[in-house]
Design an enzyme around this catalytic site. Structure first.
Site, PDB file in Angstrom:
ATOM      1  N   SER A  28      24.362 -27.849  10.374  1.00  0.00           N
ATOM      2  CA  SER A  28      25.562 -27.345  10.742  1.00  0.00           C
ATOM      3  C   SER A  28      25.439 -25.967  11.169  1.00  0.00           C
ATOM      4  O   SER A  28      24.396 -25.163  10.916  1.00  0.00           O
ATOM      5  CB  SER A  28      26.857 -27.444   9.516  1.00  0.00           C
ATOM      6  N   GLY A  82      19.639 -24.990  11.787  1.00  0.00           N
ATOM      7  CA  GLY A  82      19.490 -23.776  11.941  1.00  0.00           C
ATOM      8  C   GLY A  82      19.144 -23.061  10.828  1.00  0.00           C
ATOM      9  O   GLY A  82      18.956 -23.656   9.604  1.00  0.00           O
ATOM     10  N   ALA A  83      19.372 -21.683  10.616  1.00  0.00           N
ATOM     11  CA  ALA A  83      18.886 -21.093   9.604  1.00  0.00           C
ATOM     12  C   ALA A  83      19.710 -19.589   9.648  1.00  0.00           C
ATOM     13  O   ALA A  83      19.692 -19.090  10.923  1.00  0.00           O
ATOM     14  CB  ALA A  83      17.517 -20.804   9.244  1.00  0.00           C
ATOM     15  N   GLY A  95      23.283 -21.515   4.661  1.00  0.00           N
ATOM     16  CA  GLY A  95      24.556 -21.389   3.850  1.00  0.00           C
ATOM     17  C   GLY A  95      25.599 -20.620   4.205  1.00  0.00           C
ATOM     18  O   GLY A  95      26.633 -20.599   3.663  1.00  0.00           O
ATOM     19  N   GLY A  96      25.347 -19.875   5.392  1.00  0.00           N
ATOM     20  CA  GLY A  96      26.407 -18.942   5.865  1.00  0.00           C
ATOM     21  C   GLY A  96      27.606 -19.586   6.320  1.00  0.00           C
ATOM     22  O   GLY A  96      28.653 -19.141   6.207  1.00  0.00           O
ATOM     23  N   GLU A 103      23.631 -29.910   3.285  1.00  0.00           N
ATOM     24  CA  GLU A 103      22.387 -29.546   4.111  1.00  0.00           C
ATOM     25  C   GLU A 103      21.017 -29.825   3.483  1.00  0.00           C
ATOM     26  O   GLU A 103      20.009 -30.697   4.029  1.00  0.00           O
ATOM     27  CB  GLU A 103      22.251 -28.142   4.722  1.00  0.00           C
TER      28      GLU A 103
END
Length: 219
Positions: A28, A82-83, A95-96, A103
């Site tokens: 996500s 993503g990251a 986790g933003g 995830e």
């Protein structure tokens, strides 16, 4: 080249890892949204996808891609996500978007984790530029916050955010993560913590970085 264009480059490059007749794990976030759009161009090649958030599920369906429940899948060939930060060892903070638990669940199903980022997400030490998200059972919010403070962090309640699992998020600032594997384990053992946003026990296998010079693959 702006940040969105770099994200699109990384997302497009990830298509090379998508095999025919497979179910693709999808994370996500804004870079993954670019990947979902790209995946729509080859939707007839794949069986469908397992998504790590309700938002991603909706976007996949809009692209005409079938969405599978994680309980109905024994394994996935790849997981693309993503990251918020990624270090040279391919360990991440995520986790933003508050989807960290799902995830981790979908990533654990996958044989290969493909992380797609723009160059701004690369750091030497996790926690350098982004707070660490921790998903917490609501009734444990205060006590978990005290524990995180005792470990040296500055936890902040993410107001107005409820995860897809009905939990809350504490963002831990001023937390330099020098040993990601050990800290991931330690935080996950705190009563009331569902999971934390360190992805070190299951890091990425391949990193695709969107840069002004093009997509750079690190494997």
């Amino acid at each position: 080249m702006n940040q969105l264009e770099m994200k699109k480059l990384a997302a497009q490059a990830a298509l090379q890892y998508v095999k025919a007749d497979t179910i693709v794990g999808v994370g996500s976030g804004s870079t993954v949204n670019c990947f979902i759009e790209a995946l729509g161009t080859i939707k007839d090649k794949i069986q469908g996808a397992v998504a790590a958030s309700k938002e991603s599920e909706e976007l996949l369906r809009k692209q005409g891609i079938e969405v599978f429940n994680a309980n109905d899948v024994s394994s996935l060939d790849i997981y693309v996500d993503g990251a918020d930060e990624i270090n040279p060892q391919k360990m991440m903070i995520k986790g933003g978007g508050a989807a960290l638990t799902r995830e981790k669940i979908v990533a654990a199903l996958a044989k290969k984790f493909i992380c797609i980022v723009d160059s701004s997400k690369q750091v030497d030490v996790l926690g350098s530029t982004f707070p660490l998200p921790v998903e917490v059972i609501p009734m444990a919010r205060s006590q978990v916050g005290r524990k995180l403070a005792a470990l040296g962090g500055s936890p902040e309640y993410r107001e107005g955010v409820v995860t897809d699992n009905g939990n809350v998020i504490l963002d831990v600032h001023n937390f330099s993560i020098l040993n990601p594997v050990e800290i991931e384990k330690e935080l996950n053992n705190v009563a009331g913590v569902v999971t934390n946003g360190i992805f070190a026990l299951r890091g990425a296998d391949v990193v695709i970085v969107g840069t002004p010079e093009g997509a750079k693959v690190i494997d």
